[in-house]
Design a protein around this motif. Structure first.
Motif, PDB file in Angstrom:
ATOM      1  N   GLY A 178     -15.499 -24.743  -3.635  1.00 28.20           N
ATOM      2  CA  GLY A 178     -14.386 -25.129  -4.484  1.00 28.20           C
ATOM      3  C   GLY A 178     -13.019 -24.685  -4.001  1.00 28.20           C
ATOM      4  N   GLY A 179     -12.984 -23.928  -2.928  1.00 29.05           N
ATOM      5  CA  GLY A 179     -11.690 -23.513  -2.405  1.00 29.05           C
ATOM      6  C   GLY A 179     -10.955 -24.675  -1.756  1.00 29.05           C
ATOM      7  N   GLY A 180      -9.695 -24.426  -1.402  1.00 24.70           N
ATOM      8  CA  GLY A 180      -8.923 -25.467  -0.750  1.00 24.70           C
ATOM      9  C   GLY A 180      -7.447 -25.176  -0.790  1.00 24.70           C
ATOM     10  N   LEU A 181      -6.669 -26.204  -0.494  1.00 23.94           N
ATOM     11  CA  LEU A 181      -5.212 -26.114  -0.481  1.00 23.94           C
ATOM     12  C   LEU A 181      -4.660 -26.782  -1.727  1.00 23.94           C
ATOM     13  CD1 LEU A 181      -2.494 -25.562   0.981  1.00 23.94           C
ATOM     14  CD2 LEU A 181      -2.804 -27.791   2.112  1.00 23.94           C
ATOM     15  N   VAL A 182      -3.779 -26.082  -2.431  1.00 16.23           N
ATOM     16  CA  VAL A 182      -3.194 -26.617  -3.652  1.00 16.23           C
ATOM     17  C   VAL A 182      -1.738 -26.182  -3.731  1.00 16.23           C
ATOM     18  CG1 VAL A 182      -3.909 -24.626  -5.041  1.00 16.23           C
ATOM     19  CG2 VAL A 182      -3.556 -26.843  -6.149  1.00 16.23           C
ATOM     20  N   GLN A 183      -0.926 -26.973  -4.380  1.00 20.02           N
ATOM     21  CA  GLN A 183       0.474 -26.611  -4.572  1.00 20.02           C
ATOM     22  C   GLN A 183       0.611 -25.593  -5.695  1.00 20.02           C
ATOM     23  OE1 GLN A 183       2.689 -30.266  -5.150  1.00 20.02           O
ATOM     24  NE2 GLN A 183       3.147 -30.396  -2.965  1.00 20.02           N
ATOM     25  N   ALA A 184       1.665 -24.833  -5.637  1.00 18.40           N
ATOM     26  CA  ALA A 184       1.956 -23.877  -6.705  1.00 18.40           C
ATOM     27  C   ALA A 184       2.006 -24.603  -8.041  1.00 18.40           C
ATOM     28  CB  ALA A 184       3.276 -23.171  -6.427  1.00 18.40           C
ATOM     29  N   GLY A 185       1.402 -23.975  -9.035  1.00 16.15           N
ATOM     30  CA  GLY A 185       1.296 -24.580 -10.356  1.00 16.15           C
ATOM     31  C   GLY A 185       0.030 -25.378 -10.570  1.00 16.15           C
ATOM     32  N   GLY A 186      -0.689 -25.628  -9.505  1.00 15.32           N
ATOM     33  CA  GLY A 186      -1.917 -26.405  -9.595  1.00 15.32           C
ATOM     34  C   GLY A 186      -3.125 -25.580 -10.021  1.00 15.32           C
ATOM     35  N   SER A 187      -4.274 -26.232  -9.995  1.00 15.28           N
ATOM     36  CA  SER A 187      -5.512 -25.601 -10.439  1.00 15.28           C
ATOM     37  C   SER A 187      -6.637 -25.821  -9.437  1.00 15.28           C
ATOM     38  CB  SER A 187      -5.955 -26.188 -11.793  1.00 15.28           C
ATOM     39  OG  SER A 187      -5.003 -25.944 -12.795  1.00 15.28           O
ATOM     40  N   LEU A 188      -7.562 -24.888  -9.433  1.00 17.96           N
ATOM     41  CA  LEU A 188      -8.803 -25.011  -8.677  1.00 17.96           C
ATOM     42  C   LEU A 188      -9.919 -24.377  -9.489  1.00 17.96           C
ATOM     43  CD1 LEU A 188      -7.893 -24.008  -4.989  1.00 17.96           C
ATOM     44  CD2 LEU A 188      -8.599 -26.266  -5.774  1.00 17.96           C
ATOM     45  N   ARG A 189     -11.129 -24.860  -9.257  1.00 17.53           N
ATOM     46  CA  ARG A 189     -12.288 -24.257  -9.885  1.00 17.53           C
ATOM     47  C   ARG A 189     -13.273 -23.838  -8.800  1.00 17.53           C
ATOM     48  NH1 ARG A 189     -17.265 -26.895 -13.288  1.00 17.53           N
ATOM     49  NH2 ARG A 189     -17.562 -25.245 -14.830  1.00 17.53           N
ATOM     50  N   LEU A 190     -13.502 -22.547  -8.711  1.00 17.84           N
ATOM     51  CA  LEU A 190     -14.470 -22.026  -7.764  1.00 17.84           C
ATOM     52  C   LEU A 190     -15.840 -21.930  -8.419  1.00 17.84           C
ATOM     53  CD1 LEU A 190     -12.467 -19.098  -6.116  1.00 17.84           C
ATOM     54  CD2 LEU A 190     -12.464 -21.537  -5.542  1.00 17.84           C
ATOM     55  N   SER A 191     -16.860 -22.168  -7.614  1.00 19.60           N
ATOM     56  CA  SER A 191     -18.239 -22.008  -8.077  1.00 19.60           C
ATOM     57  C   SER A 191     -18.974 -21.076  -7.127  1.00 19.60           C
ATOM     58  CB  SER A 191     -18.964 -23.359  -8.106  1.00 19.60           C
ATOM     59  OG  SER A 191     -18.350 -24.263  -8.988  1.00 19.60           O
ATOM     60  N   CYS A 192     -19.940 -20.366  -7.664  1.00 14.81           N
ATOM     61  CA  CYS A 192     -20.787 -19.499  -6.854  1.00 14.81           C
ATOM     62  C   CYS A 192     -22.227 -19.712  -7.312  1.00 14.81           C
ATOM     63  CB  CYS A 192     -20.381 -18.047  -7.002  1.00 14.81           C
ATOM     64  SG  CYS A 192     -21.498 -16.864  -6.201  1.00 14.81           S
ATOM     65  N   ALA A 193     -23.025 -20.294  -6.448  1.00 13.03           N
ATOM     66  CA  ALA A 193     -24.423 -20.562  -6.758  1.00 13.03           C
ATOM     67  C   ALA A 193     -25.303 -19.454  -6.209  1.00 13.03           C
ATOM     68  CB  ALA A 193     -24.838 -21.906  -6.176  1.00 13.03           C
ATOM     69  N   ALA A 194     -26.148 -18.909  -7.067  1.00  9.16           N
ATOM     70  CA  ALA A 194     -27.007 -17.788  -6.686  1.00  9.16           C
ATOM     71  C   ALA A 194     -28.457 -18.229  -6.569  1.00  9.16           C
ATOM     72  CB  ALA A 194     -26.889 -16.674  -7.716  1.00  9.16           C
ATOM     73  N   SER A 195     -29.174 -17.588  -5.664  1.00  2.31           N
ATOM     74  CA  SER A 195     -30.599 -17.854  -5.512  1.00  2.31           C
ATOM     75  C   SER A 195     -31.287 -16.619  -4.955  1.00  2.31           C
ATOM     76  CB  SER A 195     -30.837 -19.051  -4.579  1.00  2.31           C
ATOM     77  OG  SER A 195     -30.339 -18.787  -3.290  1.00  2.31           O
ATOM     78  N   GLY A 196     -32.587 -16.544  -5.172  1.00  3.17           N
ATOM     79  CA  GLY A 196     -33.364 -15.469  -4.577  1.00  3.17           C
ATOM     80  C   GLY A 196     -33.689 -14.312  -5.484  1.00  3.17           C
ATOM     81  N   ARG A 197     -32.923 -14.151  -6.554  1.00  4.55           N
ATOM     82  CA  ARG A 197     -33.167 -13.083  -7.523  1.00  4.55           C
ATOM     83  C   ARG A 197     -32.899 -13.621  -8.920  1.00  4.55           C
ATOM     84  NH1 ARG A 197     -35.669 -11.001  -4.180  1.00  4.55           N
ATOM     85  NH2 ARG A 197     -35.446  -8.907  -3.222  1.00  4.55           N
ATOM     86  N   THR A 198     -33.301 -12.874  -9.928  1.00  5.16           N
ATOM     87  CA  THR A 198     -33.088 -13.300 -11.312  1.00  5.16           C
ATOM     88  C   THR A 198     -31.616 -13.154 -11.657  1.00  5.16           C
ATOM     89  OG1 THR A 198     -35.325 -12.597 -11.904  1.00  5.16           O
ATOM     90  CG2 THR A 198     -33.770 -12.993 -13.706  1.00  5.16           C
ATOM     91  N   PHE A 199     -30.946 -14.273 -11.758  1.00  9.84           N
ATOM     92  CA  PHE A 199     -29.493 -14.300 -11.921  1.00  9.84           C
ATOM     93  C   PHE A 199     -29.035 -13.517 -13.148  1.00  9.84           C
ATOM     94  CE2 PHE A 199     -25.363 -15.848 -11.133  1.00  9.84           C
ATOM     95  CZ  PHE A 199     -24.817 -16.387 -12.289  1.00  9.84           C
ATOM     96  N   SER A 200     -29.756 -13.634 -14.231  1.00  7.42           N
ATOM     97  CA  SER A 200     -29.316 -13.017 -15.490  1.00  7.42           C
ATOM     98  C   SER A 200     -29.462 -11.487 -15.476  1.00  7.42           C
ATOM     99  CB  SER A 200     -30.089 -13.602 -16.666  1.00  7.42           C
ATOM    100  OG  SER A 200     -31.478 -13.415 -16.495  1.00  7.42           O
ATOM    101  N   ASN A 201     -30.020 -10.913 -14.428  1.00 10.27           N
ATOM    102  CA  ASN A 201     -30.079  -9.462 -14.293  1.00 10.27           C
ATOM    103  C   ASN A 201     -28.801  -8.874 -13.702  1.00 10.27           C
ATOM    104  OD1 ASN A 201     -32.655  -9.312 -15.319  1.00 10.27           O
ATOM    105  ND2 ASN A 201     -33.659  -9.187 -13.317  1.00 10.27           N
ATOM    106  N   TYR A 202     -27.869  -9.735 -13.344  1.00 13.94           N
ATOM    107  CA  TYR A 202     -26.691  -9.301 -12.607  1.00 13.94           C
ATOM    108  C   TYR A 202     -25.409  -9.615 -13.352  1.00 13.94           C
ATOM    109  CZ  TYR A 202     -29.751  -8.682  -8.597  1.00 13.94           C
ATOM    110  OH  TYR A 202     -30.746  -8.267  -7.766  1.00 13.94           O
ATOM    111  N   ALA A 203     -24.510  -8.615 -13.406  1.00 16.13           N
ATOM    112  CA  ALA A 203     -23.123  -8.901 -13.728  1.00 16.13           C
ATOM    113  C   ALA A 203     -22.523  -9.583 -12.508  1.00 16.13           C
ATOM    114  CB  ALA A 203     -22.374  -7.623 -14.046  1.00 16.13           C
TER     115      ALA A 203
END
Length: 119
Positions: free
Chosen positions: A8-33
């Motif tokens: 979700g990263g990239g180049l954006v102008q000041a005042g703009g928006s971006l949404r980053l995502s982080c996909a997890a695998s390999g362990r029980t996700f809900s066990n982690y902050a």
């Protein structure tokens, strides 16, 4: 091992928006902050936002309060960072972090995604 993959990263102008995502695998996700950190060129990595395993508790760096929102979807094993009103000083590599809620010191990092905000 837990694998974390940011997107979700990239180049954006000041005042703009971006949404980053982080996909997890390999362990029980809900066990982690989960958290987002960033590192600008020549600077140390810094905390941006964090969310508890349940999503009920969040925390933000003062520099992003009111502009960024962290959220998670435990069914999708994904954490998000909605970034609004972006500023040039938000330019950095953004990293996803998983911190086990019980086992102290058990944490994982993603490879990072570049966010560049132009003025």
């Amino acid at each position: 091992q837990m694998q974390l993959v940011e997107s979700g990263g990239g180049l954006v102008q000041a005042g703009g928006s971006l949404r980053l995502s982080c996909a997890a695998s390999g362990r029980t996700f809900s066990n982690y902050a989960m958290g987002w950190f960033r590192q600008a060129p020549g600077k140390e990595r810094e905390f941006v936002a964090g969310i508890s395993w349940s999503g009920e508790s969040t925390d933000y760096a003062d520099s992003v309060k009111g502009r960024f929102t962290i959220s998670r979807d435990n069914a999708k094993n994904t954490v998000y960072l909605q970034m609004n009103s972006l500023k040039p000083e938000d330019t950095a590599v953004y990293y996803c972090n998983a911190d086990h809620s019980v086992e102290v010191g058990l944490e994982y990092w993603g490879q990072g995604t570049q966010v560049t905000v132009s003025s």
